[in-house]
Design a protein around this motif. Structure first.
Motif, mmCIF file in Angstrom:
data_model
loop_
_atom_site.group_PDB
_atom_site.id
_atom_site.type_symbol
_atom_site.label_atom_id
_atom_site.label_comp_id
_atom_site.label_asym_id
_atom_site.label_seq_id
_atom_site.Cartn_x
_atom_site.Cartn_y
_atom_site.Cartn_z
ATOM 1 N N SER A 262 7.831 -7.698 1.749
ATOM 2 C CA SER A 262 9.289 -7.957 1.637
ATOM 3 C C SER A 262 9.544 -9.413 1.333
ATOM 4 C CB SER A 262 9.990 -7.565 2.966
ATOM 5 O OG SER A 262 9.826 -6.182 3.185
ATOM 6 N N GLU B 152 0.418 -2.361 9.777
ATOM 7 C CA GLU B 152 1.253 -1.892 8.666
ATOM 8 C C GLU B 152 2.579 -2.645 8.624
ATOM 9 O OE1 GLU B 152 1.610 2.248 9.269
ATOM 10 O OE2 GLU B 152 -0.380 2.744 8.430
ATOM 11 N N ASN B 153 3.168 -2.934 9.796
ATOM 12 C CA ASN B 153 4.428 -3.693 9.835
ATOM 13 C C ASN B 153 4.240 -5.107 9.271
ATOM 14 O OD1 ASN B 153 5.860 -1.577 10.918
ATOM 15 N ND2 ASN B 153 5.478 -2.206 13.057
ATOM 16 N N THR B 154 3.106 -5.697 9.595
ATOM 17 C CA THR B 154 2.830 -7.057 9.117
ATOM 18 C C THR B 154 2.723 -7.074 7.591
ATOM 19 O OG1 THR B 154 1.647 -7.580 11.159
ATOM 20 C CG2 THR B 154 1.226 -8.992 9.237
ATOM 21 N N SER C 295 4.038 -4.882 5.602
ATOM 22 C CA SER C 295 5.359 -4.571 5.037
ATOM 23 C C SER C 295 6.234 -5.813 4.994
ATOM 24 C CB SER C 295 6.002 -3.469 5.864
ATOM 25 O OG SER C 295 7.281 -3.161 5.396
ATOM 26 N N ASN C 296 6.154 -6.591 6.105
ATOM 27 C CA ASN C 296 6.961 -7.804 6.153
ATOM 28 C C ASN C 296 6.519 -8.807 5.083
ATOM 29 O OD1 ASN C 296 8.464 -6.823 8.282
ATOM 30 N ND2 ASN C 296 7.124 -7.728 9.851
ATOM 31 N N MET D 153 -0.226 0.498 13.528
ATOM 32 C CA MET D 153 1.187 0.358 13.187
ATOM 33 C C MET D 153 1.591 -1.108 13.062
ATOM 34 S SD MET D 153 2.802 3.331 15.603
ATOM 35 C CE MET D 153 4.468 2.892 15.133
ATOM 36 N N ALA D 154 1.057 -1.947 13.935
ATOM 37 C CA ALA D 154 1.370 -3.379 13.872
ATOM 38 C C ALA D 154 0.859 -3.982 12.572
ATOM 39 C CB ALA D 154 0.759 -4.099 15.069
#
Length: 501
Positions: A495, A487-489, A491-492, A484-485
């Protein structure tokens, strides 16, 4: 780093920690007994017939002795083995049909491991005494025939009379669960019951077999048997002049001498309307002959007409007089005090006359049952049994003899329900020794080695299970968190790229 890259290291860590824990936990060897059924064959080479018995038991033993559970049998066609003394080869040939039957009853993969024994009894014993060469030829012929079978032939032997009766005693007490019993969990436990004696009324003799309690009681001819972890000392007392045939002859001899002047001799032990002509030499010969008070001895070929008068009281009185005058075997309660101790042993009676009486005139009072049996007419006797009239006519005297023993200190088991249960379990009682014989031999039959499993205590197993769950859960949560971490990285970063544009 992707989750595929993280998974292998964590699995290695979990496996390593688990292995370390398992190495630190103490284990014990847990034997797992094989459940495979074993088989054994015993051939009863009796005087008038030969019977092949198949017994089966599980590989597990109780204190080194087998626990036999089943039995099937095959009567061999033809005469008893001793009747083939003139042509021994025919004795072995006669066994082939039953041996072929046994091959179908026992799984083929166990044929070579199935022990096969032969025990020869009464008639072969006699033949061995009179013509030992002929008996040796018979056993040699049986050995050749049985060695060619697929089973593991262990030998043929002539059983001594004490051995035969001792094995019969083993069978009776085994069937009555006097050695052990099954508890509510199906496990073997000591029965807590005493051993029964066996009173067997045969054609030529009566035999009383009992366990001896004290070491100094054992006569030289006693038999010692190791069964279920205990030593049993068994002694048989034979009374050669008190078998069914001898009782019949001695009784008629006494009646003829007492009623010498009468045209027709009255026999109170025979039913009304039954009569028979008897030649004097046929009833008054041999060591069991009875001598009366008269000096007017009949001639050997003189014939007497004996007719039944059916008098129970007179018959019981006559049998008592006959036995009290006997010197060959005294049945007083003190005569066996140093050997069988009749007051302390309960005897199971094996006799065709008793079988008939239990079925036709059952009664808890043995004396009343005997009187009712002796009072039956010939028509009533024939209606109740398919035995010959001559055989039925002798039941009264034999039953009176057994009752006489009960008045001399012997405790006899005449309970019909117990006997019926015994018959169902025992099957062919005349060959009951084969069961006892095989039971004693199971001590020498090797037991299959059990397989060994490593086992741990239930509490330790529960802790290990919890540890597995915690480690796997932690590993899954850690890997999920990293994924999950990641994937968040990503995604950021995406963005940020869009914002810059």
């Amino acid at each position: 780093m992707s989750w595929r890259e993280l998974l292998p290291p964590w699995l290695v860590i979990v496996a390593g920690l688990t292995g370390i824990v398992l190495l630190c936990v103490s284990t014990k060897d847990v034997p797992v007994a094989p459940l495979r059924t074993k088989y054994g064959i015993v051939l009863d080479a009796g005087p008038s017939r030969t019977i092949l018995f198949i017994y089966q038991w599980t590989a597990t033993k109780a204190n080194k002795t087998g626990v036999i559970r089943g039995c099937s049998s095959c009567p061999v066609q033809g005469l008893g083995v001793s009747n083939y003394s003139d042509s021994p080869q025919k004795a072995g040939k006669s066994l082939e049909p039953c041996l072929n039957w046994a091959q179908k009853e026992i799984p083929a993969e166990q044929h070579s491991q199935t022990p096969l024994y032969v025990g020869a009894t009464t008639s072969t014993r006699h033949l061995n005494l009179t013509h030992p060469t002929l008996s040796d030829d018979l056993l040699a012929s049986l050995t050749v025939a049985l060695k060619s079978s697929p089973f593991s032939f262990r030998g043929a032997q002539i059983l001594s009379s004490p051995d035969e009766e001792a094995f019969n005693w083993v069978a009776v007490n085994y069937v009555l669960e006097n050695f052990f019993k099954y508890d509510w969990r199906g496990q073997l436990v000591p029965s807590g019951k005493g051993m029964a004696g066996v009173l067997s009324v045969g054609g030529t003799s009566t035999r009383l077999t009992s366990q001896l309690e004290e070491e100094n009681q054992v006569p030289e001819e006693g038999v010692r048997l190791q069964l279920y972890g205990q030593m049993h000392r068994v002694y048989t007392r034979q009374c050669p002049c008190h078998g069914t045939d001898q009782l019949h002859r001695r009784l008629l001899s006494l009646l003829i001498q007492e009623q010498r002047s009468a045209k027709t001799v009255s026999n109170p032990c025979w039913p009304l309307s039954y009569s028979r002509e008897v030649q004097w030499q046929s009833v008054h010969a041999g060591p069991c002959a009875v001598s009366g008070d008269t000096w007017d001895t009949p001639g050997p070929t003189e014939v007497f007409n004996i007719t039944g008068s059916s008098s129970p009281t007179a018959c019981m009185r006559l049998v008592q007089k006959l036995l009290n005058s006997s010197s060959s075997c005294s049945f007083s309660k003190h005569s066996l005090s140093s050997v069988l101790q009749p007051l302390r042993t309960r005897f199971l009676v094996i006799s065709e006359a008793m079988d008939f009486m239990r079925e036709t005139v059952p009664s808890p009072d043995l004396g009343q049952a005997v009187k009712r049996l002796c009072g039956m007419s010939l028509k009533e006797l024939v209606r109740e049994s398919q035995a010959s009239q001559d055989t039925l006519a002798e039941y009264c005297a034999v039953s009176a003899f057994i009752f006489h023993l009960s008045t001399k200190g012997y405790t006899l088991d005449v309970d019909r329900p117990a006997w019926t249960a015994f018959q169902k379990k025992m099957g062919d009682r005349s060959s009951g020794w084969t069961l006892g014989y095989l039971l004693s031999l199971t001590n020498t039959i090797p037991q299959d080695s059990p397989s060994i499993l490593k086992g741990i205590e239930p509490g330790v197993w529960s802790l290990l299970l919890i540890l597995f769950v915690v480690l796997l859960t932690g590993s899954f949560m850690r890997i999920s968190y990293r994924v999950m971490a990641k994937e968040n990285t990503l995604s950021n970063r995406n963005s940020s790229v869009f914002d810059d544009n």
